[in-house]
Design an enzyme around this catalytic site. Structure first.
Site, mmCIF file in Angstrom:
data_model
loop_
_atom_site.group_PDB
_atom_site.id
_atom_site.type_symbol
_atom_site.label_atom_id
_atom_site.label_comp_id
_atom_site.label_asym_id
_atom_site.label_seq_id
_atom_site.Cartn_x
_atom_site.Cartn_y
_atom_site.Cartn_z
ATOM 1 N N SER A 186 0.829 -1.216 0.000
ATOM 2 C CA SER A 186 0.000 0.000 0.000
ATOM 3 C C SER A 186 0.860 1.261 0.000
ATOM 4 O O SER A 186 2.041 1.233 0.371
ATOM 5 C CB SER A 186 -0.908 0.003 1.235
ATOM 6 O OG SER A 186 -1.682 -1.165 1.265
HETATM 7 N N1 SAM Z 1 0.050 -5.143 4.409
HETATM 8 C C1 SAM Z 1 0.707 -5.419 3.162
HETATM 9 C C2 SAM Z 1 2.076 -4.791 3.088
HETATM 10 O O1 SAM Z 1 2.518 -4.156 4.063
HETATM 11 O O2 SAM Z 1 2.749 -4.989 2.063
HETATM 12 C C3 SAM Z 1 -0.130 -5.066 1.953
HETATM 13 C C4 SAM Z 1 -1.317 -5.896 1.854
HETATM 14 S S1 SAM Z 1 -2.016 -6.068 0.244
HETATM 15 C C5 SAM Z 1 -2.793 -4.510 0.016
HETATM 16 C C6 SAM Z 1 -3.335 -7.205 0.663
HETATM 17 C C7 SAM Z 1 -2.861 -8.621 0.888
HETATM 18 O O3 SAM Z 1 -3.944 -9.377 1.428
HETATM 19 C C8 SAM Z 1 -2.444 -9.345 -0.377
HETATM 20 O O4 SAM Z 1 -1.125 -9.782 -0.267
HETATM 21 C C9 SAM Z 1 -3.417 -10.514 -0.468
HETATM 22 O O5 SAM Z 1 -2.864 -11.684 -1.032
HETATM 23 C C10 SAM Z 1 -3.797 -10.704 0.983
HETATM 24 N N2 SAM Z 1 -5.068 -11.426 1.226
HETATM 25 C C11 SAM Z 1 -6.234 -11.323 0.566
HETATM 26 N N3 SAM Z 1 -7.164 -12.128 1.127
HETATM 27 C C12 SAM Z 1 -6.548 -12.764 2.171
HETATM 28 C C13 SAM Z 1 -6.985 -13.716 3.150
HETATM 29 N N4 SAM Z 1 -8.229 -14.197 3.160
HETATM 30 N N5 SAM Z 1 -6.086 -14.122 4.068
HETATM 31 C C14 SAM Z 1 -4.813 -13.646 4.060
HETATM 32 N N6 SAM Z 1 -4.355 -12.755 3.170
HETATM 33 C C15 SAM Z 1 -5.218 -12.316 2.237
#
Ligand code: SAM
Length: 232
Positions: free
Chosen positions: A67
């Site tokens: 993000s």
């Molecule tokens: N917090 C992260 C960082 O500091 O880089 C960025 C997060 S990114 C916007 C959202 C993440 O949520 C993605 O890597 C995606 O694969 C993960 N995601 C989506 N659904 C998920 C779930 N049910 N459980 C775990 N991770 C999930």
């Protein structure tokens, strides 16, 4: 060809100064975390030179993103992390937000009690984040789990475990199991809405288990995919 060496520390200081001037970074703890956790160690290698631009960046070919710094700062200010807290993050991505949170709850690695549990559903990103966290010496304070974070951790366990819960992906609503795993007085934070736009929403858990809700800014996140998220 002359290769210019990028001064990441200077870029980091400049970004923090800008986020403070914009009133986005307000607390000393969030400021220190941004100054001390090197974002260039968490972005995908081919985007390193853009590490300190205030924009989301792609994480390789995974379809996911790290993000934008301003969005992360807004979420961290809302989360109001304290020393020694136990935090659950759904959506590890690069591990950057987990490292910032670990920095705050361990007071710059001086406090041994705080812990971040972070869950990621894409195996490639679990490995990527684990390596980033190891390289920056945060492994002791962060546990990365591969799985569907929408069912909580440990999965389905109805026990109040966490001081704070943060979902860094767009969710249709707060999964009930995550509210069950949050302590009374704790904060749950997530972008809630549809797949195209969400409102950053904060819930504070009352003694009767309900949430006091505060809606904040509009935002756009990649979706939370799973049992209690979006099902594709
Ligand atoms: N917090 C992260 C960082 O500091 O880089 C960025 C997060 S990114 C916007 C959202 C993440 O949520 C993605 O890597 C995606 O694969 C993960 N995601 C989506 N659904 C998920 C779930 N049910 N459980 C775990 N991770 C999930």
């Amino acid at each position: 060809m002359v290769l210019m060496k990028i001064d990441f520390e200077e870029q980091r200081r400049r970004l923090v100064r800008k986020l403070k001037e914009q009133g986005i970074i307000r607390s000393k703890s969030v400021e220190l975390s941004f100054l001390n956790v090197p974002r260039e160690e968490f972005v995908w290698p081919d985007t390193k030179n853009r590490a300190y631009l205030d924009m989301p960046l792609p994480l390789g070919n995974t379809g996911q993103t790290i993000s934008a710094p301003h969005m992360i700062a807004i979420m961290l200010e809302e989360l109001d992390l304290r020393k020694g807290e136990i935090v659950l993050e759904i959506g590890t991505g690069s591990g950057y937000n987990a490292a910032l949170m670990a920095y705050i709850i361990t007071d710059g690695k001086r406090e041994k009690n705080g812990k971040v549990i972070t869950i990621e559903r894409i195996k490639e990103l679990v490995t990527f984040a684990e390596n980033n966290i190891k390289r920056t010496s945060y492994s002791e304070y962060i546990k990365v789990i591969c799985g569907d974070g929408s069912v909580g951790y440990p999965p389905y366990e109805e026990r109040e475990i966490y001081d704070k819960v943060i979902i860094t992906a767009a969710a249709p609503n707060f999964p009930k199991i995550l509210i069950k795993q949050l302590k009374v007085g704790g904060i749950i934070l997530a972008p809630l809405g549809d797949l195209f736009s969400q409102i950053l929403t904060k819930g504070i858990k009352r003694p009767d288990g309900t949430l006091k809700i505060k809606r904040d800014i509009e935002c756009i996140f990649v979706p939370l995919i799973g049992e209690n998220g979006y099902n594709f």
